[in-house]
Design a protein around this motif. Structure first.
Motif, short mmCIF file in Angstrom:
data_model
loop_
_atom_site.label_atom_id
_atom_site.label_comp_id
_atom_site.label_asym_id
_atom_site.label_seq_id
_atom_site.Cartn_x
_atom_site.Cartn_y
_atom_site.Cartn_z
N GLU A 1 0.83 -1.21 0.00
CA GLU A 1 0.00 0.00 0.00
C GLU A 1 0.87 1.26 0.00
O GLU A 1 0.59 2.21 -0.72
CB GLU A 1 -0.93 -0.01 1.21
N LYS A 2 1.93 1.25 0.80
CA LYS A 2 2.83 2.41 0.84
C LYS A 2 3.48 2.61 -0.53
O LYS A 2 3.55 3.74 -1.03
CB LYS A 2 3.90 2.24 1.91
N ALA A 3 3.94 1.53 -1.14
CA ALA A 3 4.56 1.64 -2.47
C ALA A 3 3.55 2.17 -3.49
O ALA A 3 3.88 3.01 -4.34
CB ALA A 3 5.10 0.28 -2.91
N PHE A 4 2.33 1.68 -3.40
CA PHE A 4 1.28 2.12 -4.32
C PHE A 4 1.01 3.62 -4.16
O PHE A 4 0.95 4.37 -5.13
CB PHE A 4 0.00 1.31 -4.08
N LEU A 5 0.86 4.05 -2.90
CA LEU A 5 0.56 5.46 -2.65
C LEU A 5 1.75 6.37 -2.97
O LEU A 5 1.55 7.53 -3.32
CB LEU A 5 0.08 5.66 -1.22
N ASP A 6 2.96 5.83 -2.84
CA ASP A 6 4.13 6.60 -3.26
C ASP A 6 4.11 6.80 -4.77
O ASP A 6 4.47 7.87 -5.28
CB ASP A 6 5.44 5.90 -2.85
N ARG A 7 3.72 5.75 -5.49
CA ARG A 7 3.67 5.82 -6.96
C ARG A 7 2.48 6.64 -7.45
O ARG A 7 2.57 7.40 -8.39
CB ARG A 7 3.61 4.40 -7.54
N TRP A 8 1.33 6.46 -6.79
CA TRP A 8 0.11 7.17 -7.18
C TRP A 8 -0.47 7.89 -5.97
O TRP A 8 -1.45 7.43 -5.36
CB TRP A 8 -0.94 6.19 -7.75
N PRO A 9 0.12 9.01 -5.61
CA PRO A 9 -0.41 9.74 -4.45
C PRO A 9 -1.83 10.26 -4.76
O PRO A 9 -2.18 10.48 -5.92
CB PRO A 9 0.57 10.90 -4.28
N ALA A 10 -2.59 10.41 -3.70
CA ALA A 10 -3.95 10.91 -3.86
C ALA A 10 -3.91 12.31 -4.47
O ALA A 10 -3.07 13.13 -4.10
CB ALA A 10 -4.65 10.95 -2.51
N ILE A 11 -4.77 12.53 -5.41
CA ILE A 11 -4.87 13.85 -6.04
C ILE A 11 -5.85 14.67 -5.21
O ILE A 11 -6.98 14.22 -4.97
CB ILE A 11 -5.35 13.73 -7.49
N PRO A 12 -5.42 15.83 -4.75
CA PRO A 12 -6.33 16.63 -3.93
C PRO A 12 -7.60 16.98 -4.71
O PRO A 12 -7.54 17.35 -5.88
CB PRO A 12 -5.53 17.90 -3.62
N ARG A 13 -8.70 16.82 -4.04
CA ARG A 13 -9.99 17.13 -4.65
C ARG A 13 -10.15 18.65 -4.75
O ARG A 13 -9.86 19.37 -3.79
CB ARG A 13 -11.09 16.55 -3.78
N ALA A 14 -10.60 19.09 -5.89
CA ALA A 14 -10.84 20.52 -6.07
C ALA A 14 -12.04 20.93 -5.23
O ALA A 14 -13.07 20.25 -5.23
CB ALA A 14 -11.10 20.83 -7.54
N THR A 15 -11.88 21.98 -4.50
CA THR A 15 -12.99 22.49 -3.71
C THR A 15 -13.27 23.92 -4.13
O THR A 15 -12.34 24.71 -4.34
CB THR A 15 -12.69 22.44 -2.20
N LYS A 16 -14.53 24.21 -4.26
CA LYS A 16 -14.92 25.56 -4.66
C LYS A 16 -14.93 26.46 -3.44
O LYS A 16 -15.30 26.04 -2.35
CB LYS A 16 -16.31 25.54 -5.29
N SER A 17 -14.54 27.69 -3.66
CA SER A 17 -14.58 28.67 -2.58
C SER A 17 -16.03 29.09 -2.34
O SER A 17 -16.91 28.85 -3.18
CB SER A 17 -13.75 29.90 -2.96
N ALA A 18 -16.27 29.75 -1.23
CA ALA A 18 -17.61 30.25 -0.93
C ALA A 18 -18.07 31.20 -2.03
O ALA A 18 -19.23 31.16 -2.45
CB ALA A 18 -17.62 30.94 0.43
#
Length: 160
Positions: A40-57
């Motif tokens: 799992e660590k190797a996987f997440l190192d290779r494919w880190p989570a992409i931050p979700r775009a959040t809209k401002s107020a």
């Protein structure tokens, strides 16, 4: 084979042959493939989570302003949550959710602006003063369709 290694092996079976992930997986060493935590660590190192775009107020409030309810839609039914509802009810639900996300749902911020863009027939039936988005959206959802249709007919006759 430990359950951890079986999980890793099963994961490998889910990959599309010769895909980037499959090629990466095939290149892993036995230690990585024998322990789920290491894998799992190797996987997440290779494919880190992409931050979700959040809209401002501000972006959410702009979306509220641009979410229009057209006169031609009034009195029509649409699907919302798997059930048939009137379009003004669905619109109110969408607007309320945007207000919640923008963290203005407990205020009257921009209600006047959104109300001003409503079709005239609906404006007349929801009134002008609302303390917050709960009250405003409730007023819209509680509009009696027969009264709304009467207003629309009167408007059409007046426009002719």
């Amino acid at each position: 084979q430990s359950p951890n290694a079986a999980w890793v092996s099963d994961f490998g079976l889910l990959l599309v042959s010769n895909s980037i992930a499959d090629i990466w997986f095939q290149g892993l060493d036995l230690i990585t493939k024998s322990d789920w935590g290491v894998f799992e660590k190797a996987f997440l190192d290779r494919w880190p989570a992409i931050p979700r775009a959040t809209k401002s107020a501000a972006e959410l409030q702009e979306e509220m302003i641009n979410t229009r309810l057209m006169t031609a839609e009034l009195g029509t039914m649409v699907t919302e949550g798997g059930k048939e509802v009137y379009c003004h009810v669905k619109w109110a639900s969408q607007i309320w959710e945007l207000a919640r996300q923008a963290k203005i749902v407990d205020t009257n911020t921009n209600i006047w602006l959104i109300r001003r863009e409503l079709p005239d027939a609906l404006q007349d039936l929801v009134g002008e003063e609302h303390k917050d988005w709960h009250e405003f959206c409730k007023a819209i959802t509680e509009v009696k369709v027969d009264m709304l249709c009467d207003k629309l007919r009167t408007q059409r006759r007046h426009d002719e």
